[in-house]
Enzyme design. Structure first.
Site: not given
Length: 221
Positions: A18, A20, A113
């Site tokens: 991931d 952030d 995302s």
């Protein structure tokens, strides 16, 4: 640190990160963007940010501004986020630069995302190396906590999901990795997110084990 006794297959391994909250500290940036968006729409900034922390943008709009056009809301949010990438202050978490620079180039990817152009902008601002593969919000039909983003990354890398390590900080990302059938380690949280196979309070503490996973594909998960 917590762990399970799962054993890897011993085949070629990959690490899926991931972005952030895991590699880059963007919490203040996200808070500032959402609060600016909320004020422009006459909404409570704290409440909007609270909702945004646990939902995707379109779901956030549905909850906090159900009478607004979601596409207009999204366009305004994207404008603010793009400006923040250009002018905001970003910091890579301790250990991120060392970790990414030491991983074999074909062994890791980013699963986010966010959108690829923003990720590249943030990585340029922080000096982090960029991998060959970034699976962003535009690459899949369903975002986290669906397994789709991580399964897409594995497929594009030619990897068996069982041989992939997911490094995450958020519950939705952890669930996405678990649903994809991958090993999931949590970082940068004081307490373990439910379901993780291992928990590290900081990314720095996880660096040696992530490198070992990537280089050997052996040892305990």
């Amino acid at each position: 640190m917590t762990s399970e006794s799962n054993q890897p297959t011993g085949r070629r391994t990959h690490v899926l990160f991931d972005v952030d909250g895991t590699l880059i500290d963007a919490l203040d940036n996200q808070r500032r963007v959402w609060r600016t968006w909320a004020r422009r729409h006459g909404l409570d900034p704290d409440e909007v940010h609270r909702v945004a922390l646990r939902t995707r943008p379109v779901e956030t709009f549905a909850q906090v501004a159900p009478d607004r056009d979601p596409q207009e809301c999204l366009a305004a949010l994207h404008e603010l986020e793009d400006e923040d990438v250009r002018s905001g202050v970003y910091t890579a978490f301790d250990g991120a630069a060392e970790l990414l620079s030491r991983l074999p180039s074909a062994s890791w990817a980013l699963v986010t995302s966010n959108y690829e152009h923003r990720v590249r902008g943030r990585f340029a601002r922080t000096g982090l190396p960029v991998p060959a593969l970034i699976v962003d919000a535009a690459a899949v039909g369903e975002g986290k906590p669906s397994p789709a983003p991580y399964l897409s990354a594995a497929a594009r890398l030619g990897a068996d999901p069982r041989d992939c390590l997911v490094v995450e900080d958020a519950p939705s990302g952890v669930l996405s990795g678990l649903r994809a059938g991958m090993t999931v380690w949590g970082v940068n949280t004081p307490h373990a997110v439910e379901g993780v196979h291992r928990h590290y309070p900081t990314l720095r503490e996880a660096v040696p084990d992530i490198l070992a996973f990537a280089s050997a594909g052996r040892g305990s998960r």
